[in-house]
Design an enzyme around this catalytic site. Structure first.
Site, PDB file in Angstrom:
ATOM      1  N   GLU A 205      36.647  34.778  47.352  1.00 18.44           N
ATOM      2  CA  GLU A 205      37.265  35.063  46.052  1.00 18.44           C
ATOM      3  C   GLU A 205      36.474  36.209  45.446  1.00 18.44           C
ATOM      4  O   GLU A 205      35.276  36.069  45.180  1.00 18.44           O
ATOM      5  CB  GLU A 205      37.219  33.830  45.146  1.00 18.44           C
ATOM      6  CG  GLU A 205      37.875  34.050  43.802  1.00 18.44           C
ATOM      7  CD  GLU A 205      37.332  33.107  42.747  1.00 18.44           C
ATOM      8  OE1 GLU A 205      36.966  33.603  41.660  1.00 18.44           O
ATOM      9  OE2 GLU A 205      37.247  31.899  43.015  1.00 18.44           O
TER      10      GLU A 205
ATOM     11  N   CYS B 121      36.040  34.304  36.578  1.00 17.34           N
ATOM     12  CA  CYS B 121      36.882  35.077  37.487  1.00 17.34           C
ATOM     13  C   CYS B 121      38.317  35.157  36.995  1.00 17.34           C
ATOM     14  O   CYS B 121      39.073  36.028  37.433  1.00 17.34           O
ATOM     15  CB  CYS B 121      36.832  34.488  38.888  1.00 17.34           C
ATOM     16  SG  CYS B 121      37.019  32.702  38.928  1.00 17.34           S
TER      17      CYS B 121
END
Length: 504
Positions: free
Chosen positions: A263, A300
Site C-alpha cells: 500500500e 493513507c
C-alpha cells in the site's frame, strides 16, 4: 510480568542482540538503543519460519483461532506499557494509541472468528461422472491452502494496527503462514512490547517458535534480504511509493518471483457535486478540515484533493474550509523525516504553476500545520505532480470549468485507495456519470462522508489500482485480506484418507 525493553530482536523465540545499534528518536522522553538487523538474522528467522510451517501450516483452524485470541489477550495485558512507550516514540495522543490498540486486538479476534467459520477456504467439489460421454469426469475438490512464510514491514503511521501484530500479520497467521516482521525504526519500543505479547502467546499455545520473528529496523540491506530470501513466499508492506516500489521490483526480479502486497500512496479525491455544494458547502468544508487535519494528516486515506465546478458556491466552500483550518494548532508528526517530507510536498505544490495559496502557516522541526491551496482544472490537468500525495494536513481545491472538465479530472487520476462523492438527490445523474470512472480508479467509493475511517469488516476494501497499491485485486484491511496469503489447490480422485481435514 516483566515488560522491560531489551533492545533486541526476537528470532524464533530467542531475544537476540547484534554488533551494531541505533538510537530511537522519540517525540518525548529519552532515546533508547536498539539492535540493528542483519541479513544473517533475516536468514535465521526465515529458516525458522520455514521449519515452523510444516506444523503451523497444517494446524487446525481452531488451534490458529486460539492463537490469535491469545495474542489479543497478551496485547491487552500490556496495554498501559504499549500506550506509554507509543506516546513517547510517536507523539500520538494517548486516546489515539488506546483506540488503535483496540483496533489491533479487534482484528485479531475477527480473524479468529473468520477462520473458524471456514468460508474463506472456498471449498468446492465436482463429483465424478464416470458415465459422462465422450469422456468421464474425475472427482475434483478445491481448497485454499497457506503459501508459506510471509514477510511484513511495519508502517510508520500506525505503530499497532499496521505494524508488528497489525492486519498483515493477523491475516497471514490466520491463513497458516509464519511471519517475519521488519519493525519500523520510528517506534521500536512499541514493536518490541507487542513482540513480547506474541512470543508469550506462542509459548502458551505450544507452537513452534519460528512461527513469528521480529527484526528491528536498520539498514536497507535488511529489507532487501527479507524480500529476496528464497523461503519468503509473499510480502505485506505499508509505506512510501519510492520504498515500496523498490521492494516490489526486488520481488519481481527474484529467481522465483513472489507477490508484493504494497500500500503506497493516495490523494483520495473528493468530488463536490453542484446540488450538495449549494445546499451544504459550509458543512462539507468543516468536515473536510477535520478529516484533513486528523492525526496531523498522517493517514493513507487523508482526503487531500477536493474537486468542484467553479463559481460562487465553490468560493464560499474555500472560504469556509480556510476558516475551519486556520485555528488548527501545530501537531507533532511521527518522525523528523516525515515532517521534512511534508514541507517538501508543501513547497512542491506552492511552486506549481497556477496554484494559489489560500491558507499559509509556519511549521518547522517535527511540527505540522495545515495549508490550503487552489488551482484550476486546466492547470491540474497540465501538471501530473499535483496529483502526488503530500503526507500531512495539506488540502488542494481544484476548480473545474464545467462538468466535462470534472470528468476529465476524474479520468486523469492515478489509482486511489478512495474516491468520495458529496451529493444530494438532485446530483444523482451527475454521480451516475462519474461512477464508472471512479470504480476504475479506487478500491472504496464513499458518498457524503470522509475516508479517514477504515472499518475492519468483511466488506472493506483497502487497496486500489497502482500506485495506491501494487495489487489491485487485494485489500490490506478486512477479512478478505486473508486471500493474499492463500492459494487454491485441486485434489483429483484423492482418497479421503489423505485429503486435508478441512475437505472432509
Amino acid at each position: 510480568m516483566n515488560l522491560a525493553l531489551t533492545g533486541k530482536h526476537l528470532i524464533a523465540g530467542t531475544w537476540t542482540a547484534g554488533k551494531a545499534t541505533f538510537d530511537s528518536a522519540p517525540a518525548s522522553g529519552s532515546a533508547r538503543a536498539y539492535a540493528v538487523g542483519t541479513p544473517a538474522q533475516v536468514d535465521a528467522a526465515a529458516k525458522a519460519a520455514e521449519e515452523a510451517f510444516w506444523s503451523y501450516g497444517y494446524s487446525s483452524r481452531a488451534e490458529r483461532a486460539a492463537f490469535l485470541n491469545r495474542i489479543a489477550d497478551e496485547i491487552e495485558a500490556r496495554g498501559a506499557a504499549i500506550t506509554e512507550i507509543g506516546c513517547q516514540e510517536t507523539g500520538l495522543p494517548e486516546a489515539r494509541l488506546n483506540g488503535e490498540r483496540g483496533r489491533t486486538t479487534g482484528q485479531l479476534r475477527l480473524f479468529a472468528q473468520h477462520i473458524e467459520k471456514g468460508d474463506y477456504l472456498d471449498r468446492r467439489h465436482d463429483k465424478a461422472l464416470p458415465e459422462r460421454e465422450p469422456l468421464p469426469r474425475p472427482d475434483l475438490r478445491l481448497l485454499q491452502r497457506p503459501i508459506g512464510p510471509v514477510a511484513v514491514f511495519g508502517a510508520s503511521n500506525f505503530p499497532l494496527a499496521f505494524s508488528v501484530a497489525g492486519g498483515d500479520t493477523a491475516a497471514a497467521l490466520a491463513a497458516g503462514c509464519p511471519v517475519v516482521v521488519k519493525g519500523h525504526s520510528a517506534h521500536p519500543g512499541t514493536g518490541e512490547i507487542v513482540a513480547q505479547a506474541i512470543d508469550a502467546a506462542v509459548k502458551a499455545c505450544g507452537l513452534h517458535p519460528g512461527v513469528f520473528s521480529l527484526i528491528q529496523g536498520g539498514r536497507r540491506d535488511v529489507g532487501q534480504a527479507l524480500v529476496q530470501h528464497p523461503l519468503i513466499k509473499a510480502v505485506g508492506f505499508t509505506g512510501s511509493l519510492a520504498g515500496g516500489r523498490a521492494l516490489f521490483d526486488l520481488c519481481a526480479q527474484r529467481p522465483e518471483p513472489i507477490p508484493f502486497f504494497g500500500e503506497l500512496g493516495s490523494v483520495n479525491p473528493m468530488f463536490l457535486l453542484p446540488q450538495a455544494l449549494t445546499a451544504r458547502g459550509g458543512e462539507i468544508a468543516k468536515g473536510w478540515a477535520g478529516s484533513l487535519t486528523m492525526g496531523a494528516g498522517q493517514f493513507c486515506t487523508n482526503p487531500g484533493i477536493a474537486v468542484a465546478i467553479d463559481g460562487p458556491e465553490l468560493q464560499d466552500f474555500v472560504a469556509a474550509a480556510s476558516a475551519a483550518l486556520e485555528p488548527t494548532a501545530a501537531q507533532t508528526m511521527l518522525t523528523d523525516g516525515i515532517a521534512a517530507a511534508y514541507r517538501q510536498g508543501r513547497d512542491r505544490v506552492r511552486g506549481s504553476a497556477g496554484v494559489r495559496e489560500v491558507l499559509t502557516s509556519t511549521c518547522d522541526l517535527r511540527n505540522a500545520t495545515p495549508y490550503l491551496f487552489t488551482t484550476t482544472g486546466k492547470d491540474w490537468l497540465a501538471n501530473e505532480a499535483l496529483g502526488e500525495e503530500v503526507f500531512g494536513p495539506l488540502g488542494l481545491v481544484v476548480a473545474a470549468s464545467g462538468f466535462d472538465e470534472m470528468v476529465a479530472i476524474a479520468r486523469s487520476l492515478q489509482g486511489q485507495l478512495t474516491c468520495t462523492l458529496h451529493m444530494d438527490q438532485g446530483d444523482t445523474e451527475t454521480a451516475q456519470t462519474l461512477m464508472p470512472i471512479l470504480e476504475r480508479k479506487a478500491g472504496r467509493i464513499l458518498a457524503n462522508g470522509f475516508p479517514t475511517g477504515v472499518e475492519v469488516a468483511d466488506a472493506m476494501v483497502h487497496g486500489g489500482p497502482y500506485p495506491a497499491s501494487t495489487n489491485f485485486g487485494a485489500t490490506s484491511v478486512g477479512t478478505l485480506s486473508i486471500r493474499r496469503f492463500l492459494r487454491p489447490v485441486c485434489y483429483q480422485n484423492m482418497p479421503e484418507a489423505v485429503l486435508p481435514a478441512d475437505l472432509l
